[in-house]
Design a protein around this motif. Structure first.
Motif: not given
Lengths: 281, 263
Positions: A127, A226, A114-115, A117-122
């Protein structure tokens, strides 16, 4: 109280669980590291050194150096951030302390996946930060910031921060403040008190937390895959790749044994150092 | 000035830790099917998909079932080990305790690799039961340490009183000790369950190809092209985790439990 056998019998349960499901798998991993690969199954019973011989090649040398570098850099940075942060947080209002504790505990429990993935988006151009910088006009052709070494390192730091911070928390909150207060009343600037009083007192704790984080980052799998590029992948990714991807359990086991020995060496060194310090003080 | 700098530093760290999740939250309620932020239109469609599609519901169920049993196993081991240490206060109890701290010291990949070859040999490779046992044993450190605080807080008077009134050790345990350490047991159980739900590497290496858990599902999804459902799954996770911790903070004193104040 009469000496009875009952506590020993109860103790057999946790003992057996730990021996059978924790120590035995590690021992069996050492055994398998000498087996041969069986393309049709898991492995063939045998006694060969081939799996270890493979480790001594330029490929694994590069991987090892890379793992050591990313783990030690991550460990240093995370402790450099977490230590002063906790120094400030323990003096905050109780309500803010509770906020931090829940934030840190949540992050500690939250999946690496999850962490990451969150950075991946950031870090993505659609986005996250690049889009924002492009929108503000600071970056003309925004591109994704991941995968990269920096992105992976930030993932490491987010992952490790909660652990180190929670390790420092009790020691920091319960520390003896009399010398600090004396120094402050005598007119020493707070920054000087931090460097001359707080820091020296915490040197052992800092050293051991850097070592703990280093060991922890050696075994991180999700962040490199990731957020990192293939040339950032550490030994853990390679072990998983060999054991699951190539179905070569003996090689995966041999590499894990090498990592295990290395980890035990570090833990042993730490214990020895702390014993020496106790003996000398 | 210095107080301001301090606050700035701590706030910057808090922002760095929270910001990624705010973006994920934004993505998860966006109506667009490409991941983008800020959302132009809001919709709950990704949450609906998460809670109705079979390929998400099965991993969710797998994760929850594994976590429920792993927590139970872990707490049982931790309680037994602590009880023995408390009764014997000697070598045997300490040995059991030390073994329980072991898994925490090693990088997870080593433990995962060991579990993987072990279950392959036992013939349970690819079974959810294997993941339950491995999770239960490897996360035992947390409940072990937390329940130890519960036993440390037991006062000798109560035990003495129960004994002089003729209670058997079992009665003392069931009627006096257990209720007193129960909050610590619940905390330990909740932490193991949350960590088990979130764990990736061990689940993947023990039974990942057959039993898909939520982290495995998300990881595979992210690796091979992803939709905003992942964001809603991630948010579901984060909310669950924070919710459980908030609940815990209501029933126990988390600051004290973590050793912030002197007991």
């Amino acid at each position: 109280m009469k000496r009875s056998l009952v506590p020993y019998l109860i103790g057999l349960f946790p003992l057996a669980m730990m021996v059978v499901f924790f120590l035995a798998p590690l021992a069996f991993m050492i055994v398998v590291s000498f087996y041969e690969r069986d393309p049709l199954g898991f492995y063939k019973v045998s006694f060969v050194w081939d799996n270890y011989a493979k480790f001594f090649s330029s490929f694994y040398y590069t991987i090892s150096m890379r793992s050591l570098w990313s783990a030690s850099l991550g460990a240093l940075v995370v402790v450099l951030l977490a230590f002063p942060a906790m120094y400030i947080i323990v003096d905050m209002h109780r309500r803010w302390q509770l906020f931090w504790v829940i934030l840190l505990l949540s992050l500690m429990c939250l999946s690496e996946v999850i962490i990451g993935f969150a950075w991946l988006i950031l870090f993505s151009e659609s986005s996250g930060i690049p889009k924002f910088l492009g929108w503000v006009g600071l970056w003309e052709n925004p591109r994704s910031l991941s995968p990269s070494f920096g992105a992976m390192l930030i993932g490491f730091i987010t992952l490790g921060f909660s652990l180190v911070a929670l390790m420092f928390y009790p020691q920091m909150a319960q520390r003896d403040r009399s010398i600090e207060e004396a120094a402050l009343t005598l007119g020493t600037p707070p920054a000087r008190v931090f460097y001359k009083v707080v820091l020296p007192n915490f040197t052992p704790a800092i050293v051991s937390s850097v070592a703990t984080m280093f060991v922890y980052f050696l075994g991180v799998f999700v962040m490199p895959t990731m957020l990192g590029r293939p040339q950032d992948w550490n030994m853990t990714v390679i072990i998983t790749d060999k054991a699951v991807g190539d179905a070569n359990m003996p090689l995966g086991a041999a590499l894990s044994v090498i990592m295990l020995l290395f980890t035990l060496l570090i833990i042993g060194g730490l214990m020895l150092a702390s014993r020496k310090r106790e003996a000398s003080s | 000035m210095s107080a301001f700098l301090k606050r700035l530093f701590v706030t910057a760290i808090a922002v760095g830790l929270i910001l990624p999740f705010l973006i994920v939250a934004g993505v998860s309620i966006s109506a667009e099917s490409n991941i983008s932020f800020p959302p132009k239109e809001f919709s709950a469609r990704w949450y609906t998909e998460l809670l109705t599609q079979k390929d998400w519901l099965i991993p969710i169920r797998n994760s929850l079932v594994i976590a429920a049993f792993a927590g139970l196993l872990s707490v049982t081991i931790a309680l037994a080990a602590n009880y023995v240490l408390w009764r014997l206060k000697s070598g045997f109890g300490k040995l059991v305790f030390a073994l329980g701290v072991g898994p925490f010291m090693l990088p997870p990949i080593i433990i995962a690799m060991g579990a993987s070859v072990f279950w392959a040999e036992m013939g349970w490779y690819g079974r959810a039961e294997a993941t339950v046992i491995s999770h239960g044993v490897f996360f035992v450190t947390l409940p072990l340490v937390i329940i130890a605080r519960g036993f440390a807080a037991l006062s000798d008077d109560v035990i003495e009183a129960s004994r002089t009134m003729g209670a058997t050790p079992w009665q003392t345990f069931a009627k006096v000790i257990f209720p007193l350490v129960l909050p610590y047991i619940i905390t330990g159980y909740a932490l193991v369950a949350i960590i088990s739900v979130n764990e990736y590497l061990i689940s993947y290496m023990v039974s990942g190809f057959a039993v898909e858990t939520l982290p495995i599902r998300i990881f595979n999804n992210v690796r091979y092209g992803y939709t905003p459902v992942v964001a809603s799954a991630a948010m579901g996770f984060a909310i669950l985790t924070i919710g459980v911790l908030l609940l815990l903070s209501m029933i126990t004193d988390l600051l004290k439990l973590l050793g912030a104040s002197r007991d």
